[in-house]
Design a protein around this motif. Structure first.
Motif, PDB file in Angstrom:
ATOM      1  N   LEU A 196       0.829  -1.203   0.000  1.00  0.00           N
ATOM      2  CA  LEU A 196       0.000   0.000   0.000  1.00  0.00           C
ATOM      3  C   LEU A 196       0.864   1.255   0.000  1.00  0.00           C
ATOM      4  O   LEU A 196       0.579   2.226  -0.707  1.00  0.00           O
ATOM      5  CB  LEU A 196      -0.925  -0.013   1.218  1.00  0.00           C
ATOM      6  CG  LEU A 196      -2.072   0.991   1.229  1.00  0.00           C
ATOM      7  CD1 LEU A 196      -2.994   0.780   0.047  1.00  0.00           C
ATOM      8  CD2 LEU A 196      -2.850   0.877   2.539  1.00  0.00           C
ATOM      9  N   LEU A 252       2.341   1.524  -3.630  1.00  0.00           N
ATOM     10  CA  LEU A 252       1.419   1.705  -4.749  1.00  0.00           C
ATOM     11  C   LEU A 252       0.510   2.923  -4.604  1.00  0.00           C
ATOM     12  O   LEU A 252      -0.043   3.393  -5.595  1.00  0.00           O
ATOM     13  CB  LEU A 252       0.585   0.433  -4.944  1.00  0.00           C
ATOM     14  CG  LEU A 252       1.432  -0.771  -5.396  1.00  0.00           C
ATOM     15  CD1 LEU A 252       0.599  -2.044  -5.420  1.00  0.00           C
ATOM     16  CD2 LEU A 252       2.047  -0.512  -6.764  1.00  0.00           C
ATOM     17  N   THR A 253       0.345   3.455  -3.399  1.00  0.00           N
ATOM     18  CA  THR A 253      -0.330   4.755  -3.286  1.00  0.00           C
ATOM     19  C   THR A 253       0.616   5.867  -3.721  1.00  0.00           C
ATOM     20  O   THR A 253       0.201   6.828  -4.382  1.00  0.00           O
ATOM     21  CB  THR A 253      -0.811   5.026  -1.852  1.00  0.00           C
ATOM     22  OG1 THR A 253       0.279   4.836  -0.935  1.00  0.00           O
ATOM     23  CG2 THR A 253      -1.955   4.127  -1.481  1.00  0.00           C
ATOM     24  N   ALA A 255       0.851   6.086  -7.474  1.00  0.00           N
ATOM     25  CA  ALA A 255      -0.358   6.568  -8.160  1.00  0.00           C
ATOM     26  C   ALA A 255      -0.492   8.082  -8.123  1.00  0.00           C
ATOM     27  O   ALA A 255      -1.429   8.627  -8.716  1.00  0.00           O
ATOM     28  CB  ALA A 255      -1.593   5.938  -7.515  1.00  0.00           C
ATOM     29  N   LEU A 303      -9.891   5.982  -2.567  1.00  0.00           N
ATOM     30  CA  LEU A 303      -8.608   5.301  -2.495  1.00  0.00           C
ATOM     31  C   LEU A 303      -7.994   5.295  -3.887  1.00  0.00           C
ATOM     32  O   LEU A 303      -8.544   4.712  -4.815  1.00  0.00           O
ATOM     33  CB  LEU A 303      -8.802   3.861  -1.991  1.00  0.00           C
ATOM     34  CG  LEU A 303      -7.545   2.994  -1.940  1.00  0.00           C
ATOM     35  CD1 LEU A 303      -6.525   3.562  -0.958  1.00  0.00           C
ATOM     36  CD2 LEU A 303      -7.913   1.567  -1.559  1.00  0.00           C
ATOM     37  N   LYS A 304      -6.856   5.966  -4.046  1.00  0.00           N
ATOM     38  CA  LYS A 304      -6.208   6.069  -5.355  1.00  0.00           C
ATOM     39  C   LYS A 304      -4.922   5.249  -5.335  1.00  0.00           C
ATOM     40  O   LYS A 304      -3.956   5.613  -4.666  1.00  0.00           O
ATOM     41  CB  LYS A 304      -5.916   7.526  -5.706  1.00  0.00           C
ATOM     42  CG  LYS A 304      -5.386   7.699  -7.127  1.00  0.00           C
ATOM     43  CD  LYS A 304      -5.338   9.152  -7.548  1.00  0.00           C
ATOM     44  CE  LYS A 304      -4.252   9.901  -6.840  1.00  0.00           C
ATOM     45  NZ  LYS A 304      -3.974  11.208  -7.474  1.00  0.00           N
ATOM     46  N   ILE A 305      -4.928   4.150  -6.056  1.00  0.00           N
ATOM     47  CA  ILE A 305      -3.783   3.240  -6.043  1.00  0.00           C
ATOM     48  C   ILE A 305      -3.533   2.677  -7.439  1.00  0.00           C
ATOM     49  O   ILE A 305      -4.382   2.741  -8.311  1.00  0.00           O
ATOM     50  CB  ILE A 305      -4.015   2.048  -5.072  1.00  0.00           C
ATOM     51  CG1 ILE A 305      -5.338   1.354  -5.397  1.00  0.00           C
ATOM     52  CG2 ILE A 305      -3.962   2.484  -3.631  1.00  0.00           C
ATOM     53  CD1 ILE A 305      -5.603   0.113  -4.564  1.00  0.00           C
ATOM     54  N   ASN A 317       3.072  -1.393  -9.902  1.00  0.00           N
ATOM     55  CA  ASN A 317       3.991  -0.430 -10.509  1.00  0.00           C
ATOM     56  C   ASN A 317       5.071  -1.143 -11.320  1.00  0.00           C
ATOM     57  O   ASN A 317       6.044  -0.531 -11.752  1.00  0.00           O
ATOM     58  CB  ASN A 317       4.610   0.493  -9.460  1.00  0.00           C
ATOM     59  CG  ASN A 317       5.519  -0.239  -8.493  1.00  0.00           C
ATOM     60  OD1 ASN A 317       5.455  -1.467  -8.360  1.00  0.00           O
ATOM     61  ND2 ASN A 317       6.366   0.489  -7.792  1.00  0.00           N
ATOM     62  N   SER A 360      -0.163  11.650   1.653  1.00  0.00           N
ATOM     63  CA  SER A 360      -0.020  10.205   1.710  1.00  0.00           C
ATOM     64  C   SER A 360      -0.955   9.609   2.751  1.00  0.00           C
ATOM     65  O   SER A 360      -1.311  10.249   3.736  1.00  0.00           O
ATOM     66  CB  SER A 360       1.427   9.852   2.069  1.00  0.00           C
ATOM     67  OG  SER A 360       1.541   8.482   2.381  1.00  0.00           O
ATOM     68  N   THR A 405      -5.321  11.357  -0.383  1.00  0.00           N
ATOM     69  CA  THR A 405      -4.477  11.114  -1.549  1.00  0.00           C
ATOM     70  C   THR A 405      -4.731  12.099  -2.675  1.00  0.00           C
ATOM     71  O   THR A 405      -4.587  11.769  -3.825  1.00  0.00           O
ATOM     72  CB  THR A 405      -4.699   9.698  -2.075  1.00  0.00           C
ATOM     73  OG1 THR A 405      -6.099   9.518  -2.348  1.00  0.00           O
ATOM     74  CG2 THR A 405      -4.239   8.665  -1.094  1.00  0.00           C
TER      75      THR A 405
END
Length: 430
Positions: free
Chosen positions: A4, A7-8, A11, A53-55, A59, A414, A427
């Protein structure tokens, strides 16, 4: 939690700050709803700041785009969620009131179709097994199987395909693994699907909805030498030919060392990004065209004045505008008068004669509008219609350059700031 964290952060360069455009309440069989019009850390019509939730799904990436932090040559921590982990995170964050929706993008692992299949599996489980009825925005993977894109479109509220760069030449230079054709093909598919679905819903009201919040795209600004006229012409074409809801402009942030990328010693071109958004608003809501705002002789916006003021100064022959008689579209072209205040003026003047104190109560920004309007044939102050004089006066308006840009306060908050969570502002891009 390690995934998490990675990957947050990965993004944060995907722009998703838009209202949802979906009016769907929960039906009592699941959790969540998309009733309120504003997801992705924006302000809803009722004033609420809402969040999602922006993920990234992963990656990892097989492509080598010069401008991208996640390209295959960079030595950075890598992580990949499973579809089940995406579902668990979304549901648990929703239950704790941290989020009201999901924004899911991804790098590309193995192939576009394989990656799109994983995204579809996650969204399908979230909608069917977990009965999540909240807002979902999915980034489409260009080059993926059209069948997967169509199936995902019946589950997501909004889909977007990143245009990446304004021109095909820029794309060949910085992202040779991508092409304009592979990007525009799914964009056209989504547009055709939305149109067909609207026709189907006219006949069968209970038919499943296909991308009900429409589609959007994103362009990186400042990585390549295109001028504002070229960029806005591309945006205007996308609105007219593909029926997009939004075009997002993302100021290029220097994250990779590459000879083909600008150094940007003064930081990201945030003020330019701001002017492009203002111009985009004029295209969508104020009945302007790109050729009115810019030309080949004047290809870039004035960074010191907003595009509407700049246009008005170059077209003083249209001013002053009489508030008591001007039609709605004419009022929209006056600096300091927005869409809402123009409607209020048209409505209020039916019953009485409006004066400058009335305009202030209606919501007109008089410190900008006073140079361009008259009430009952009189200006607010004795003012000469001279470009240099008005320009100097407008430059004293501190609101022409937003405080956030003056202070260069541009970062993504974050989920792990101070190891605490907040129901607003986790986020967002600020």
């Amino acid at each position: 939690m390690e995934k998490l964290t990675i990957l947050t952060d990965a993004a944060k360069y995907d722009v998703a700050c838009t209202s949802s455009g979906v009016d769907r309440g929960g039906d009592g069989t699941g959790i969540g709803n998309a009733k309120s019009c504003g997801i992705c850390h924006t302000f809803a019509a009722d004033g609420r700041c809402v969040s999602l939730l922006k993920i990234l799904f992963t990656n990892e990436c097989i492509f080598n785009c010069s401008y991208c932090q996640n390209n295959c040559t960079n030595d950075i921590p890598r992580a990949t969620f499973t579809p089940e982990e995406i579902c668990t995170l979304t549901i648990e964050f929703y239950r704790r009131n941290y989020i009201e929706g999901l924004f899911l993008s991804s790098g590309i692992i193995e192939s576009p179709t394989y990656t799109m299949g994983l995204i579809y599996e996650a969204i399908y489980k979230l909608r069917t097994f977990y009965r999540f009825q909240g807002y979902i925005h999915v980034k489409t993977i260009p080059g993926a199987d059209p069948v997967l894109i169509e199936k995902t479109g019946f589950l997501a509220d909004r889909m977007s395909v990143n245009l990446e760069l304004p021109t095909s030449d820029a794309l060949k230079k910085l992202a040779p693994c991508k092409s304009r054709r592979t990007i525009l093909t799914p964009m056209r598919q989504i547009q055709n699907g939305i149109t067909a679905n609207k026709n189907e819903l006219m006949v069968y009201q209970k038919a499943p909805k296909f991308v009900p919040a429409g589609q959007s795209t994103q362009m990186i600004i400042g990585a390549t030498p295109e001028n504002d006229f070229q960029i806005m012409s591309v945006a205007e074409g996308l609105y007219q030919k593909f029926g997009l809801k939004r075009v997002f402009y993302s100021a290029y942030i220097h994250v990779n060392e590459n000879a083909g990328l600008p150094a940007l010693p003064s930081g990201p071109p945030l003020l330019r990004e701001h002017r492009l958004y203002q111009a985009d608003w004029l295209l969508r809501y104020y009945h302007f065209t790109v050729n009115e705002l810019l030309s080949e002789d004047k290809p870039n916006f004035n960074i010191y004045l907003d595009p509407k003021c700049d246009w008005a100064l170059r077209h003083l022959e249209y001013f002053p505008v009489e508030i008591g008689t001007a039609d709605y579209k004419t009022l929209l072209r006056v600096p300091g008068i927005g869409a809402k205040s123009a409607k209020r003026i048209v409505k209020a003047r039916r019953g009485s004669t409006l004066d400058f104190p009335d305009l202030k109560k209606i919501g007109v920004v008089l410190k900008r509008a006073l140079y361009f309007i008259t009430c009952s044939g009189r200006m607010m102050y004795p003012t000469k219609l001279d470009e240099d004089y008005i320009c100097r006066s407008l430059l004293n308006d501190s609101s022409q350059i937003p405080r956030e840009i003056k202070e260069q306060g541009y970062r993504q908050l974050s989920l792990f700031d101070d190891m605490s969570f907040s129901p607003v502002g986790n986020t967002a891009n600020y």
